[in-house]
Design a protein around this motif. Structure first.
Motif, short mmCIF file in Angstrom:
data_model
loop_
_atom_site.label_atom_id
_atom_site.label_comp_id
_atom_site.label_asym_id
_atom_site.label_seq_id
_atom_site.Cartn_x
_atom_site.Cartn_y
_atom_site.Cartn_z
N LYS A 48 -13.19 4.31 5.65
CA LYS A 48 -13.70 2.99 5.30
C LYS A 48 -14.57 2.36 6.38
O LYS A 48 -15.40 1.50 6.08
N PRO A 56 0.84 -1.20 0.00
CA PRO A 56 0.00 0.00 0.00
C PRO A 56 0.87 1.25 0.00
O PRO A 56 2.00 1.24 0.51
N LYS A 57 0.36 2.32 -0.56
CA LYS A 57 1.13 3.55 -0.64
C LYS A 57 1.24 4.21 0.72
O LYS A 57 0.23 4.53 1.36
N GLY A 73 -2.20 6.26 1.77
CA GLY A 73 -2.76 7.17 0.79
C GLY A 73 -4.20 6.90 0.42
O GLY A 73 -4.82 7.72 -0.26
N SER A 74 -4.75 5.77 0.85
CA SER A 74 -6.13 5.43 0.48
C SER A 74 -7.03 5.38 1.71
O SER A 74 -6.57 5.36 2.86
N ARG A 75 -8.31 5.31 1.45
CA ARG A 75 -9.32 5.20 2.50
C ARG A 75 -9.16 3.94 3.34
O ARG A 75 -9.68 3.87 4.45
N ASP A 76 -8.44 2.96 2.82
CA ASP A 76 -8.30 1.69 3.52
C ASP A 76 -7.60 1.83 4.87
O ASP A 76 -7.68 0.92 5.71
N ASP A 131 -15.39 7.95 0.35
CA ASP A 131 -14.18 8.00 -0.45
C ASP A 131 -12.95 8.29 0.40
O ASP A 131 -11.81 8.06 -0.03
N LYS A 132 -13.16 8.77 1.64
CA LYS A 132 -12.06 9.13 2.52
C LYS A 132 -11.91 8.18 3.71
O LYS A 132 -10.81 8.04 4.25
N ALA A 141 -14.14 -0.49 -3.89
CA ALA A 141 -13.98 0.96 -3.86
C ALA A 141 -15.04 1.64 -2.98
O ALA A 141 -14.81 2.75 -2.49
N GLN A 184 -6.39 -1.46 6.47
CA GLN A 184 -5.00 -1.75 6.12
C GLN A 184 -4.10 -1.59 7.34
O GLN A 184 -4.15 -0.58 8.04
#
Length: 351
Positions: free
Chosen positions: A233, A60-61, A204-207, A230-231, A276, A341
């Motif tokens: 989870k 993951p980022k 970097g993601s909602r995860d 989207d922001k 998503a 995550q």
């Protein structure tokens, strides 16, 4: 039918000072400067980009701290030496200035995780939610329990972020941008996350982003996740209302409905059931408090498509943080952690 009002009293034990060993000194260091900075490893960006965290998948980022760096002081030191820091945040987007408390788990400082982001749990209190956040308290010891649960495999090692919920003790604001009032929705869902990204390694993601809250804080967390999937989870919402009921909404019905979890859940349920959009709501309620029928009705109506829900009924549980801690221990924290995550250790250096 008249709905119950949120209690205005603090829901748990008063805040207590830590008296155990700190990272450096053996005495209480409340008020001393504290830093959450950690050195980066010497691994290259290319190595980081291709690190495997699961077979056949890419790492993951990680988003490294962007600055500007906040100045923290020690609020409390835990038994393992980790610290809760506190700072004052001026929200660039909301214009509101308030206090934020933050705790990072011991894994955050482990060199094995120097290149990894960490999941974030924005944690909201009930009652007036000002000028303190009772989830910082030693009596509840949310942070110590998360540390223990992480060791037991029952929780991710979250960075726990504890902002004030309301701009004053006079009214609750439903974690929303009520016309003519401080923009508390923007504060919680934009300014606070921006502050975390400025100071901590995140994803970097909602995860890697979730909420937890009780009572009025449970409502605000629930609403925030449903409003901005989207922001964010996931959320643990304990003893929450499911419709906005701040008296400050008077004369602003359209805006109130735009912040109504029932409307937001219905809209999310119509989205494609794909990763998503998948959003996880863990409800908690005690058998000695009201609201169980309301939460079950919400779940029956809105659990569809990408909206996944779970209910933890806490035997002999009351409308307070101590009861909700039992619920998290018994299953709620493990459930959301399976969908969030976690940090990824670096690969051993060859040679």
């Amino acid at each position: 039918m008249k709905r119950r009002r949120r209690p205005t009293r603090i829901l748990a034990a008063a805040l207590a000072l830590g008296t155990t060993l700190g990272l450096v000194t053996g005495c209480s260091d409340e008020g001393d400067p504290v830093s959450f900075d950690t050195p980066r490893s010497e691994r290259s960006a290319q190595q980081q980009a291709v690190q495997q965290h699961k077979p056949g998948t890419r790492a993951p980022k990680t988003v490294f701290p962007t600055g500007p760096k906040a100045s923290f002081t020690v609020h409390r030191t835990l038994d393992d030496g980790t610290k809760i820091g506190v700072t004052e945040l001026h929200g660039q987007k909301s214009g509101f200035t308030g206090r934020v408390w933050v705790w990072a788990p011991k894994q955050y400082f482990d060199p094995a995780y120097a290149d990894s982001g960490f999941p974030v749990l924005i944690t909201l209190p009930g009652g007036k939610g000002f000028p303190t956040n009772y989830w910082t308290g030693k009596g509840i010891d949310l942070q110590g329990n998360i540390s223990r649960w992480a060791e037991e495999g029952k929780s991710q090692p979250f960075i726990v972020v504890m902002p004030v919920l309301n701009p004053s003790a006079e009214f609750y604001h439903d974690g929303s941008d009520i016309p003519g009032q401080p923009k508390m929705g923007t504060w919680l869902t934009e300014d606070v996350p921006d502050f975390v990204r400025a100071n901590f390694r995140t994803f970097g993601s909602r995860d890697g982003w979730a909420f937890m809250g009780s009572s009025s804080g449970g409502f605000a967390g629930l609403k925030s996740v449903l409003q901005k999937p989207d922001k964010f989870k996931a959320v643990i919402a304990s003893g929450p209302d499911t419709v906005p009921d701040s008296p400050l909404w008077k004369g602003h019905e359209a805006e109130r409905q735009a912040n109504n979890p029932e409307k937001l859940a219905a809209a999310l349920g119509r989205k494609p059931d794909t990763p998503a959009y998948e959003t996880y709501v863990a409800f908690q309620i005690g058998t000695k408090e009201s609201g169980l029928a309301r939460i079950r009705a919400f779940m029956r109506t809105y659990t569809k498509g990408p909206l996944k829900t779970r209910l933890q009924v806490i035997q002999d549980g009351e409308h307070n943080a101590r009861s909700y801690m039992r619920g998290m221990n018994d299953g709620s924290m493990a459930w959301i952690s399976r969908h969030i995550q976690g940090p990824v250790p670096s690969e051993p250096t060859a040679g």
